[in-house]
Design an enzyme around this catalytic site. Structure first.
Site, PDB file in Angstrom:
ATOM      1  N   GLU A  20      43.683  30.102  39.857  1.00 34.83           N
ATOM      2  CA  GLU A  20      43.822  31.386  40.538  1.00 34.83           C
ATOM      3  C   GLU A  20      43.112  31.302  41.894  1.00 34.83           C
ATOM      4  O   GLU A  20      41.954  30.907  41.960  1.00 34.83           O
ATOM      5  CB  GLU A  20      43.170  32.465  39.664  1.00 34.83           C
ATOM      6  CG  GLU A  20      43.316  33.853  40.205  1.00 34.83           C
ATOM      7  CD  GLU A  20      42.760  34.922  39.251  1.00 34.83           C
ATOM      8  OE1 GLU A  20      41.644  34.740  38.749  1.00 34.83           O
ATOM      9  OE2 GLU A  20      43.459  35.920  39.027  1.00 34.83           O
TER      10      GLU A  20
ATOM     11  N   LYS B 242      29.689  49.831  34.961  1.00 39.94           N
ATOM     12  CA  LYS B 242      29.136  49.140  36.132  1.00 39.94           C
ATOM     13  C   LYS B 242      30.256  48.718  37.071  1.00 39.94           C
ATOM     14  O   LYS B 242      31.075  47.878  36.720  1.00 39.94           O
ATOM     15  CB  LYS B 242      28.352  47.891  35.723  1.00 39.94           C
ATOM     16  CG  LYS B 242      27.593  47.309  36.920  1.00 39.94           C
ATOM     17  CD  LYS B 242      27.056  45.917  36.681  1.00 39.94           C
ATOM     18  CE  LYS B 242      28.049  44.832  37.039  1.00 39.94           C
ATOM     19  NZ  LYS B 242      28.432  44.796  38.464  1.00 39.94           N
TER      20      LYS B 242
ATOM     21  N   GLY C  68      37.843  41.084  35.095  1.00 38.96           N
ATOM     22  CA  GLY C  68      37.231  40.185  36.058  1.00 38.96           C
ATOM     23  C   GLY C  68      37.687  38.764  35.833  1.00 38.96           C
ATOM     24  O   GLY C  68      38.785  38.539  35.314  1.00 38.96           O
ATOM     25  N   SER C  69      36.836  37.817  36.183  1.00 34.21           N
ATOM     26  CA  SER C  69      37.246  36.413  36.108  1.00 34.21           C
ATOM     27  C   SER C  69      37.288  35.920  34.667  1.00 34.21           C
ATOM     28  O   SER C  69      36.552  36.401  33.808  1.00 34.21           O
ATOM     29  CB  SER C  69      36.277  35.554  36.912  1.00 34.21           C
ATOM     30  OG  SER C  69      34.976  35.687  36.394  1.00 34.21           O
ATOM     31  N   THR C  70      38.129  34.930  34.416  1.00 31.54           N
ATOM     32  CA  THR C  70      38.226  34.326  33.090  1.00 31.54           C
ATOM     33  C   THR C  70      36.886  33.694  32.709  1.00 31.54           C
ATOM     34  O   THR C  70      36.467  33.759  31.553  1.00 31.54           O
ATOM     35  CB  THR C  70      39.370  33.293  33.070  1.00 31.54           C
ATOM     36  OG1 THR C  70      40.605  34.004  33.241  1.00 31.54           O
ATOM     37  CG2 THR C  70      39.433  32.534  31.757  1.00 31.54           C
ATOM     38  N   GLU C  71      36.219  33.141  33.702  1.00 27.50           N
ATOM     39  CA  GLU C  71      34.924  32.506  33.457  1.00 27.50           C
ATOM     40  C   GLU C  71      33.924  33.499  32.844  1.00 27.50           C
ATOM     41  O   GLU C  71      33.312  33.225  31.802  1.00 27.50           O
ATOM     42  CB  GLU C  71      34.420  31.994  34.806  1.00 27.50           C
ATOM     43  CG  GLU C  71      33.222  31.110  34.745  1.00 27.50           C
ATOM     44  CD  GLU C  71      32.639  30.915  36.147  1.00 27.50           C
ATOM     45  OE1 GLU C  71      33.346  31.181  37.141  1.00 27.50           O
ATOM     46  OE2 GLU C  71      31.466  30.525  36.213  1.00 27.50           O
TER      47      GLU C  71
ATOM     48  N   GLU D 268      40.405  41.758  30.420  1.00 25.28           N
ATOM     49  CA  GLU D 268      41.566  41.636  31.296  1.00 25.28           C
ATOM     50  C   GLU D 268      41.144  40.661  32.386  1.00 25.28           C
ATOM     51  O   GLU D 268      40.310  40.988  33.229  1.00 25.28           O
ATOM     52  CB  GLU D 268      41.935  43.025  31.833  1.00 25.28           C
ATOM     53  CG  GLU D 268      43.353  43.088  32.311  1.00 25.28           C
ATOM     54  CD  GLU D 268      43.441  42.826  33.782  1.00 25.28           C
ATOM     55  OE1 GLU D 268      43.643  41.641  34.143  1.00 25.28           O
ATOM     56  OE2 GLU D 268      43.282  43.767  34.551  1.00 25.28           O
TER      57      GLU D 268
ATOM     58  N   CYS E  96      44.946  40.571  39.981  1.00 23.99           N
ATOM     59  CA  CYS E  96      44.952  39.678  38.820  1.00 23.99           C
ATOM     60  C   CYS E  96      46.359  39.284  38.412  1.00 23.99           C
ATOM     61  O   CYS E  96      46.601  38.180  37.962  1.00 23.99           O
ATOM     62  CB  CYS E  96      44.225  40.330  37.660  1.00 23.99           C
ATOM     63  SG  CYS E  96      44.769  41.999  37.365  1.00 23.99           S
TER      64      CYS E  96
ATOM     65  N   GLY F 122      34.692  36.359  31.502  1.00 24.73           N
ATOM     66  CA  GLY F 122      35.297  36.815  30.246  1.00 24.73           C
ATOM     67  C   GLY F 122      34.878  35.933  29.081  1.00 24.73           C
ATOM     68  O   GLY F 122      34.545  36.421  27.992  1.00 24.73           O
TER      69      GLY F 122
END
Ligand code: NAI
Ligand code: MG
Length: 798
Positions: free
Chosen positions: A399, A194, A246-249, A268, A302, A251
């Site tokens: 970030e 996606k 993508g974002s840590t959130e 990542e 990133c 993740g």
């Protein structure tokens, strides 16, 4: 006319140099600017019937309509990938290599179209898509065509995972696609990918390429949509692995959603990477480095070098140069070949950047921006430098994902390292000095997966890329990246039940079976090299397999775990020893265990009622296993990768830090040895929770540790309730990894709770290894889980 030319000479203004977009427009028109889903090699209308717009951020113009895939579509795509799998596996390495090679060739042939389409859809400068993004994409497919060819020879102990779900962000749309798809299909998996909602077009053009080269249907499925589409992929039961960037959130959401399912995961995530400048650095190169670090791709990178750490003596001089350089950067339409900075991907991201900058101003940092104004027709943001930033300021910690650099200064080398590591992230770092000794002293001290020396944002398919800490785990690129799409074949011999043991007749007298009055048989715990009483003061009675009282173990609690973690962190000695020295200590440990061979065997018999011969075999195998890791201690090393740049790229396995180990219940001594020894071999300190039922082999072991020169704090042993203590470890912010051997519920809890600080987890999903079997119980696989790879890039050429 004359005056105009004179004017131009005076101002030296560049005119626009737009790239021709007609071929890309033509591509969109061919689909009536409306795209369906690519499932099983065909274009399929979305079940929802819904479409959303993709826009050109340089102009805010609508480019195309994109399908919103729902759960039904995800089911279809996964089913197609699952169906395609057996054939994709059976056609073999060479056939797969040919397909990958064909993909590389075709993308290369259409590289101009891909570049233009990417710039239109994302807003990134055509210079970057043309010279960086698309060439890296092509390189990735070529490189992995090679790995596909070598799969059965170089990686013969591994096999494919199955159907892979891949979810990618909008900052490097096609590049992220290639980093995901190339290794996955090269290793014999099939995929559902996606793209990000804002930037799906190049992925859809890629789908067309798959058809063109005749890639078998269902090997690659591309479905578009928002976060809920991604979530449906994550939660699909037939998906064996999720690869996410993508974002840590998000993740963390994915880590929790997949906990206990056995799905393999690579994440990542975000970063706040330090860009460290020492006073002897070549400042003009540094300034160009900064342009590449934070203004490349509008800072939406990133691994952007978003924290400038500069030695105090040169700070003002450097800031001045940066301000001058910012003034000369050109911003504008992404298709203009002479601009440096394009548009921000969309209005939401632009809003986030503006809010973060305002926050920086409110928090008292000094804002520096060029005097010129941005174009107004698209989503633009000027290059920005913050000075006078406190290390704890929000803009120094969070970030921003925009062209915003925050600067801080340091005095000593030690302070530079401390500042650099003052973050929850750990993706990359960039180190600038003309002193190679200094650079190579600093690089291993920074907690980050990539270290660029006198360079920045350099990538290649042959080198691994990925993070430490909350920047996620797993690597993309290089040999290390392939491991994310494979599993050891040996895993298939693990069983659902523990191996039966041959026990003695129940009426054989047990030498130590009776409680001896007056002697306190409560074992203590072992923390920081000392025997420690439990904080709570409680103990638990342990009976033999026959039900006789053997003794008692201390009942550890949260506080004991905290003390153990502290002791583990205080131990720098072990970490700083060479592999050779660690090996000597391990051999000595084995030697001391050998001396107590009989005693340890009797203990096993006492606890398990196992026959003595088998117990002796367990001790002997434990000794042998320690030898194996002592042997490997100075041999498990890295690579020098063959990248396309003029660089030495060192892939070095590094220590994870502090690992919590929850031992298996089988083989009380060997289970302990087989997990603890490889973990410490790589330089980690460990907190061990021995088998709850059979703890004495571990508690007896500290007498061996005490006489073997293992530095205090290397091995800490906390006895007590297995799952209760495991959960305290999983939640602890200063624990870097957890290994858990137990039931599936326990595995799920560990993976779920570890998401908070993105601990590395290694759990057994309720499967049993035969620890007596060498192939299952030891080897480099264990060392791999005990380490992480840092890639250090050292350019050559003066
Ligand atoms: P995001 O993490 O929400 O999106 C990345 C991908 O994940 C997209 O394809 C999205 O559709 C998908 N996604 C979103 N929610 C999901 C869920 N619950 N389950 C599965 N997939 C899901 O990132 P977003 O919202 O585009 O950007 C927000 C911030 O994230 C940025 O400001 C930036 O700080 C950071 N970011 C970091 C990136 C990196 O490469 N490290 C890339 C993109 C964003
Ligand atoms: Mg777009």
């Amino acid at each position: 006319m004359k005056t105009r030319i004179k004017e131009i000479y005076k101002t030296m203004e560049y005119g626009p140099a737009p790239e021709d977009a007609s071929e890309a427009i033509q591509f969109l028109k061919k689909y009536n600017n409306k795209f369906n889903l690519f499932i099983n090699g065909k274009w399929v209308t979305p079940s929802s019937g819904e479409y959303y717009d993709s826009i050109n951020p340089s102009t805010k113009e609508k480019l195309a309509q994109i399908s919103e895939a729902n759960e039904a579509d995800v089911n279809k795509a996964v089913a197609a990938a699952k169906k395609a799998l057996p054939k994709w596996v059976s056609i073999g390495a060479h056939q797969r290599a040919r397909y990958l090679y064909a993909l590389a060739r075709q993308i290369q042939k259409h590289s101009r179209l891909f570049s233009v389409l990417e710039s239109l859809d994302n807003g990134k400068p055509i210079r970057e898509t043309r010279d960086i993004d698309i060439p890296i994409v092509v390189r990735h497919f070529y490189h992995h065509a090679g790995w596909a060819q070598l799969r059965d020879t170089e990686l013969k102990d591994y096999k494919e995972l199955g159907v892979i779900g891949q979810i990618i962000p909008w900052n490097f749309p096609l590049m992220m696609l290639s980093w995901k798809i190339a290794p996955a299909i090269a290793m014999g998996n099939t995929i559902v990918l996606k793209p990000a909602e804002a930037t799906s077009l190049t992925a859809l053009l890629f789908a067309e390429i798959c058809v063109q080269i005749g890639l078998p249907n269902g090997v690659v499925n591309i479905i578009t949509g928002h976060g809920s589409t991604g979530a449906a992929i994550v939660n699909h039961k037939d998906v064996s692995k999720i690869a996410f960037t993508g974002s840590t959130e998000v993740g963390k959401i994915i880590r929790r959603a997949t906990a206990g399912t056995g799905k393999k995961l690579s994440l990542e995530l975000g970063g706040k990477s330090p860009f460290i400048v020492f006073e002897d650095a070549d400042l003009d190169s540094v300034v160009e480095g900064i342009v590449d670090a934070i203004w490349f791709n509008q800072g939406q990178v990133c691994c952007a070098g978003s924290r400038l750490l500069v030695q105090e003596s040169i700070a003002e001089k450097l800031y001045k140069k940066i301000r001058a350089r910012m003034e000369n950067l050109r911003i504008g339409n992404a298709l203009d070949k002479s601009i440096d900075i394009g548009a921000i991907v969309d209005d939401t991201q632009l809003k986030t950047i503006k809010e973060m900058v305002q926050l920086g101003v409110d928090e008292g940092s000094t804002l520096n921006q060029p005097s010129w104004a941005c174009p107004t027709e698209g989503y633009y943001y000027p290059p920005t430098l913050f000075t006078d930033v406190s290390p704890s300021a929000t803009i120094a910690q969070e970030e921003i994902f925009g062209p915003v650099l925050v600067a801080m200064s340091f005095r000593t080398h030690k302070e530079a390292v401390k500042l650099a590591n003052n973050t929850r992230y750990g993706l990359a770092c960039s180190i600038w000095t003309e002193n190679i000794n200094l650079a190579l002293d600093i690089a291993p001290q920074i907690k980050a997966g990539v270290a660029w020396i006198n360079c920045t944002n350099v990538f290649d398919a042959a080198a691994g890329f990925g993070g430490y800490r909350e920047s996620g785990f797993g690597r993309e690129g290089g040999r290390e990246g392939l491991m994310e799409y494979l599993k050891p074949k040996i895993n298939e011999s693990f069983t659902d039940e523990p191996l039966p043991i041959s026990t003695n007749n129940l009426d054989t007298p047990n030498e130590n079976g009776q409680p001896s009055l007056g002697i306190d048989r409560t074992t203590k715990m072992y923390i920081g090299g000392k025997q420690a009483r439990p904080d709570g003061g409680y103990s638990t009675v342990i009976n033999s397999a026959k039900g006789d009282y053997i003794g008692e173990v201390s009942k550890g609690n949260r506080k004991d775990i905290r003390n153990a973690v502290e002791a583990a962190h205080a131990n720098n000695k072990w970490l700083n020893m060479t592999g050779h020295s660690r090996a000597q200590v391990l051999y000595y440990l084995a030697e001391n265990l050998m001396i107590r061979r009989e005693e340890f065997a009797s203990r096993i018999v006492q606890m398990t009622n196992q026959n003595k011969t088998d117990a002796l075999q367990e001790v002997d195998l434990s000794i042998e296993r320690i030898y194996t890791y002592a042997a490997l201690a100075d041999k498990y090393d890295g690579h020098v990768h063959h990248t396309i740049h003029r660089n030495v790229t060192l892939a070095m396995p590094e220590t994870l830090g502090v690992i919590g180990i929850i031992c298996p219940d089988e083989s009380p001594l060997l289970g302990f040895i087989s997990t603890v020894i490889p973990a410490i071999t790589m330089g980690n300190s460990v907190i061990v929770i021995p088998s709850e039922k059979l703890p004495f082999s571990a508690t007896d072991f500290y007498q061996v540790l005490e006489t073997s020169d293992v530095p205090a704090g290397t091995v800490n042993i906390v006895t007590g309730g297995k799952d209760e203590l495991a959960q305290v470890l999983a939640k602890h912010d200063d624990v870097d990894a957890i290994w858990y051997f137990g039931n599936n519920e326990g595995c799920k809890d560990i993976e779920y709770l570890s998401a908070d600080n993105m601990k590395r987890t290694w759990v057994n999903y309720g499967k049993y290894r035969n620890w007596l079997n060498k192939a299952q119980g030891e080897g480099q696989e264990f060392l791999k889980h005990a380490s992480q790879i840092k890639n250090i890039w050292i350019p050559y050429g003066a």
